[in-house]
Scaffold this motif. Structure first.
Motif, PDB file in Angstrom:
ATOM      1  N   GLY A  23       0.805  -1.221   0.000  1.00  0.00           N
ATOM      2  CA  GLY A  23       0.000   0.000   0.000  1.00  0.00           C
ATOM      3  C   GLY A  23       0.834   1.266   0.000  1.00  0.00           C
ATOM      4  N   VAL A  24       0.332   2.299  -0.671  1.00  0.00           N
ATOM      5  CA  VAL A  24       0.980   3.603  -0.637  1.00  0.00           C
ATOM      6  C   VAL A  24      -0.046   4.646  -0.214  1.00  0.00           C
ATOM      7  N   SER A  25       0.334   5.449   0.770  1.00  0.00           N
ATOM      8  CA  SER A  25      -0.528   6.530   1.231  1.00  0.00           C
ATOM      9  C   SER A  25       0.310   7.797   1.332  1.00  0.00           C
ATOM     10  N   ARG A  26      -0.355   8.946   1.361  1.00  0.00           N
ATOM     11  CA  ARG A  26       0.396  10.200   1.528  1.00  0.00           C
ATOM     12  C   ARG A  26       0.701  10.464   2.997  1.00  0.00           C
ATOM     13  N   GLN A  27       0.075   9.676   3.872  1.00  0.00           N
ATOM     14  CA  GLN A  27       0.250   9.937   5.307  1.00  0.00           C
ATOM     15  C   GLN A  27       0.892   8.741   6.011  1.00  0.00           C
ATOM     16  N   GLU A  28       1.979   9.025   6.736  1.00  0.00           N
ATOM     17  CA  GLU A  28       2.711   8.001   7.492  1.00  0.00           C
ATOM     18  C   GLU A  28       1.774   7.263   8.459  1.00  0.00           C
ATOM     19  N   GLN A  29       0.888   8.038   9.099  1.00  0.00           N
ATOM     20  CA  GLN A  29      -0.035   7.468  10.089  1.00  0.00           C
ATOM     21  C   GLN A  29      -0.958   6.426   9.437  1.00  0.00           C
ATOM     22  N   THR A  30      -1.411   6.738   8.211  1.00  0.00           N
ATOM     23  CA  THR A  30      -2.285   5.799   7.492  1.00  0.00           C
ATOM     24  C   THR A  30      -1.527   4.525   7.134  1.00  0.00           C
ATOM     25  N   CYS A  31      -0.253   4.676   6.706  1.00  0.00           N
ATOM     26  CA  CYS A  31       0.574   3.502   6.400  1.00  0.00           C
ATOM     27  C   CYS A  31       0.656   2.590   7.628  1.00  0.00           C
ATOM     28  N   GLN A  32       0.895   3.191   8.769  1.00  0.00           N
ATOM     29  CA  GLN A  32       1.048   2.404  10.000  1.00  0.00           C
ATOM     30  C   GLN A  32      -0.249   1.702  10.373  1.00  0.00           C
ATOM     31  N   ARG A  33      -1.370   2.440  10.284  1.00  0.00           N
ATOM     32  CA  ARG A  33      -2.675   1.842  10.614  1.00  0.00           C
ATOM     33  C   ARG A  33      -3.029   0.709   9.648  1.00  0.00           C
ATOM     34  N   ALA A  34      -2.649   0.895   8.370  1.00  0.00           N
ATOM     35  CA  ALA A  34      -2.944  -0.134   7.361  1.00  0.00           C
ATOM     36  C   ALA A  34      -2.197  -1.424   7.697  1.00  0.00           C
ATOM     37  N   ILE A  35      -0.954  -1.276   8.144  1.00  0.00           N
ATOM     38  CA  ILE A  35      -0.179  -2.469   8.537  1.00  0.00           C
ATOM     39  C   ILE A  35      -0.794  -3.080   9.806  1.00  0.00           C
ATOM     40  N   ASP A  36      -1.086  -2.224  10.782  1.00  0.00           N
ATOM     41  CA  ASP A  36      -1.636  -2.702  12.059  1.00  0.00           C
ATOM     42  C   ASP A  36      -2.976  -3.424  11.864  1.00  0.00           C
ATOM     43  N   ARG A  37      -3.809  -2.893  10.969  1.00  0.00           N
ATOM     44  CA  ARG A  37      -5.129  -3.495  10.747  1.00  0.00           C
ATOM     45  C   ARG A  37      -5.076  -4.699   9.811  1.00  0.00           C
ATOM     46  N   GLY A  38      -3.929  -5.004   9.263  1.00  0.00           N
ATOM     47  CA  GLY A  38      -3.824  -6.146   8.349  1.00  0.00           C
ATOM     48  C   GLY A  38      -4.372  -5.868   6.971  1.00  0.00           C
ATOM     49  N   VAL A  39      -4.453  -4.578   6.621  1.00  0.00           N
ATOM     50  CA  VAL A  39      -4.966  -4.174   5.312  1.00  0.00           C
ATOM     51  C   VAL A  39      -3.913  -4.439   4.225  1.00  0.00           C
ATOM     52  N   VAL A  40      -2.656  -4.289   4.589  1.00  0.00           N
ATOM     53  CA  VAL A  40      -1.531  -4.481   3.652  1.00  0.00           C
ATOM     54  C   VAL A  40      -0.439  -5.308   4.325  1.00  0.00           C
ATOM     55  N   ASP A  41       0.429  -5.908   3.456  1.00  0.00           N
ATOM     56  CA  ASP A  41       1.608  -6.587   4.000  1.00  0.00           C
ATOM     57  C   ASP A  41       2.717  -5.584   4.297  1.00  0.00           C
ATOM     58  N   ASP A  42       2.778  -4.556   3.445  1.00  0.00           N
ATOM     59  CA  ASP A  42       3.749  -3.489   3.679  1.00  0.00           C
ATOM     60  C   ASP A  42       3.163  -2.191   3.132  1.00  0.00           C
ATOM     61  N   ALA A  43       3.607  -1.066   3.691  1.00  0.00           N
ATOM     62  CA  ALA A  43       3.094   0.221   3.225  1.00  0.00           C
ATOM     63  C   ALA A  43       4.217   1.247   3.228  1.00  0.00           C
ATOM     64  N   SER A  44       4.045   2.265   2.360  1.00  0.00           N
ATOM     65  CA  SER A  44       5.085   3.286   2.238  1.00  0.00           C
ATOM     66  C   SER A  44       4.474   4.581   1.744  1.00  0.00           C
ATOM     67  N   LEU A  45       5.200   5.687   1.985  1.00  0.00           N
ATOM     68  CA  LEU A  45       4.812   6.966   1.404  1.00  0.00           C
ATOM     69  C   LEU A  45       5.274   7.038  -0.046  1.00  0.00           C
ATOM     70  N   ASN A  46       6.138   6.082  -0.435  1.00  0.00           N
ATOM     71  CA  ASN A  46       6.858   6.175  -1.706  1.00  0.00           C
ATOM     72  C   ASN A  46       6.363   5.153  -2.732  1.00  0.00           C
ATOM     73  N   LEU A  47       6.080   5.632  -3.935  1.00  0.00           N
ATOM     74  CA  LEU A  47       5.537   4.773  -4.987  1.00  0.00           C
ATOM     75  C   LEU A  47       6.525   3.691  -5.447  1.00  0.00           C
ATOM     76  N   THR A  48       7.818   3.854  -5.119  1.00  0.00           N
ATOM     77  CA  THR A  48       8.815   2.836  -5.508  1.00  0.00           C
ATOM     78  C   THR A  48       8.467   1.471  -4.916  1.00  0.00           C
ATOM     79  N   LEU A  49       7.702   1.467  -3.817  1.00  0.00           N
ATOM     80  CA  LEU A  49       7.303   0.198  -3.195  1.00  0.00           C
ATOM     81  C   LEU A  49       6.569  -0.702  -4.190  1.00  0.00           C
ATOM     82  N   LEU A  50       5.945  -0.088  -5.208  1.00  0.00           N
ATOM     83  CA  LEU A  50       5.080  -0.832  -6.125  1.00  0.00           C
ATOM     84  C   LEU A  50       5.805  -1.364  -7.365  1.00  0.00           C
TER      85      LEU A  50
END
Lengths: 278, 278
Positions: free
Chosen positions: A28-55
Motif C-alpha cells: 500500500g501507498v498513502s500520503r500519510q505516514e499514520q495511514t501507512c502504519q494503521r494499514a499495517i496494524d489493521r492487516g490491510v496491507v503486508d507493507d506500506a510506504s509513502l513512496n511509490l517505488t514500493l510498487l
C-alpha cells in the motif's frame, strides 16, 4: 499475485483486506505516514510506504485516490512500473479518467466498484465490502485483452457482480440512477428551505417524516460527493437533468390541467416499473 | 366518553384500539358487514353497524373515510346527531374538507394524524399507531372552543404531538414535505425509464442502489395516494412544484455555468439545514 494499492481509504483499505484474505501479497501507498502504519496494524496491507517505488514489483496496481488525483498519480507511478504491470482505478466517473490515463499507460483498465458506507478513511475499511455489489469495468478498443482478464479475475474473486461497458455508457447510467437523484434531492431541500411563510416553514419542519427523509437523504449528504459528480460527470449529469426537467414539467402540466386520467396512468406505470431498478 | 368512528380501516381501526384501551365506549360504522364483524372480533370497537344511527349517542365522531367521502358522510350523519356532538376527520388535506364540512356542522374540528404503515384496512390496525407522531388540528374562527378542547383532549391522550394551524397552512406545509416529494420522486422514475439508449437503460437498472431506491420510494408508491394529493391539494402542490422547479433550474444553471463555488455553498447549506426537518 503482487497487488499494489495507492490510496488507503475506505475503498483501497477494503480492497486490501479482501485481497490479503485471498492470499495475495498487498503493498500500500498513502500520503500519510499514520495511514501507512494503521494499514499495517489493521492487516490491510503486508507493507506500506509513502513512496511509490514500493510498487515496482506489483503485477496489478489499484489507484484508489480521489478522482482528481488519479491521472497525476499514474504519471508519478509510471517510472517505477515494469511494462506489463496492469493499472486500474476505482473512480466513480470513467470517461474523463480513461481518456487521460489510457493515453499514458497502455495497460490500463477503468473500474468502478459500486459499494460504500457512510464512513470514510482507513478505519472504515471492512472485509467483504464488494461482495454482491456491482463492479463496472470499462475497457476501450485499445485496452489489451490480457490486462482486462487480469483485473476481471481479481474482481470476480471479490464476488462482485461484474459489468462491462464503454466509459461513456457507464457515466450516463450512473448519472441517471446515482448523480441525478443527488441533484433532484438537493433541489427538494433547497425548495423547502426557501418557503417564504415562516409559519408554514416551521410547521413543515415539525411535520416532515419518512417521505421527506428518504427523498432528501442523498441531497443532504456529503457536499464533496455532489461536487465530484457535477465537476467530473458534468455532461452526462446535465443530460439527465434535462430529461428530468422534462418529466417534471409533464407532471406539473397534468396537475395544472387536471388531467387526472393521464396522471393516474403515469403513477401506475411508475409503481410497476420502479422494481426493475431494484 | 362515547366515541363514534366512521370508516374502520388502518386509521379508524387503530383509533378504535387506542380509544378502547383508554376506557372509552367505541362505536364503529363501516360500509361492509365483514369489516364490522372483524372490528368487533379484533376488539377495535364495542359495537359496529352498517347504519349511522348507531352513532346517535356519540359525544365525538371521527370520520375516517377516504377524503372524497368525508363531506357526504357528514351530511348523512347529521340527522342522527345531537346538536352538541363534535365531529372531526382524519383527512390528509384540510382546507377543502373544512370549508365544506364546517358550513354544514358547526361543531366540526378538522384533524390530520400523520401516522401510517404500508398496509391498509382493518387487519392493519395497530395499538399505539399515533404515539409520538404529529396530529394536526385545524380549527377556524367559527369553531367553538369547547369542540376544539374535546378533540384536543382525546388526541393528547393518544400521546400524539399536537399542532394547531389554519387549514391553508396545513395544506401548504404538507404539500412541501409530503406531497411535493411524491411528485419529485415520480418524475425521477419517469425520467430514468425514458432513457432512449437501451444499453444505458439496462446498465442503469443493474447499477441502481440505495440512492435511487430511497429517492424513488415515494414516487413509486400507491398511485391512489398520489392522485389524492394532486386532486385535493392541487393549489398548494402546484405552489410547491413551482418553487421546486425554480430550485432545480438554479442547480442546472450552476452546473451549466460551472459555478462550482456557488454549487458547493448550496450543497453545504443543504447538508446543514436538512436536519431541521428531521
Amino acid at each position: 499475485m503482487n497487488i499494489g494499492i495507492v490510496g488507503l481509504g475506505l475503498i483501497g483499505g477494503s480492497l486490501g483486506l479482501d485481497l490479503r484474505s485471498l492470499g495475495h501479497q498487498v503493498l500500500g501507498v498513502s500520503r500519510q505516514e499514520q495511514t501507512c502504519q494503521r494499514a499495517i496494524d489493521r492487516g490491510v496491507v503486508d507493507d506500506a510506504s509513502l513512496n511509490l517505488t514500493l510498487l515496482a514489483a506489483a503485477d496489478v496496481v489499484f489507484i484508489c485516490t480521489p478522482i482528481a488525483a488519479i491521472a497525476p498519480t499514474v504519471q508519478q507511478l509510471i517510472p517505477h512500473l515494469s511494462p506489463d504491470t496492469v493499472v486500474t482505478d476505482v473512480g466513480s466517473v470513467k470517461a474523463a479518467v480513461v481518456d487521460e490515463v489510457a493515453s499514458v499507460w497502455h495497460n490500463f483498465v477503468g473500474g468502478h466498484p459500486m459499494a460504500g458506507t457512510t464512513d470514510n478513511g482507513i478505519e472504515a475499511a471492512v472485509l467483504g465490502l464488494f461482495a454482491d455489489n456491482p463492479y463496472v469495468l470499462t475497457p476501450i478498443d485499445t485496452t489489451p485483452v490480457t490486462a482486462v482478464k487480469r483485473v476481471e479475475e481479481i474482481v470476480r474473486s471479490l464476488t462482485s457482480r461484474v459489468y462491462f461497458c464503454r466509459p461513456e455508457d457507464h457515466d450516463r447510467a450512473v448519472a441517471s440512477i446515482s448523480h441525478l437523484p443527488v441533484m433532484v434531492s438537493a433541489s427538494l431541500i433547497d425548495s423547502c428551505m426557501n418557503e417564504p411563510d415562516s409559519t408554514v416553514l416551521e410547521l413543515a419542519q415539525n411535520l416532515a417524516s419518512s417521505g421527506f427523509r428518504d427523498t432528501s437523504r442523498v441531497g443532504g449528504g456529503n457536499p464533496e460527493l455532489g461536487m465530484m459528480m457535477a465537476q467530473y460527470n458534468r455532461e452526462s449529469l446535465l443530460r439527465s437533468l434535462t430529461s428530468y426537467r422534462h418529466s417534471l414539467d409533464q407532471f406539473i402540466e397534468l396537475i395544472e390541467q387536471e388531467d387526472w386520467q393521464t396522471l393516474e396512468k403515469k403513477l401506475k406505470e411508475n409503481h410497476i416499473q420502479r422494481p426493475q431498478f431494484l
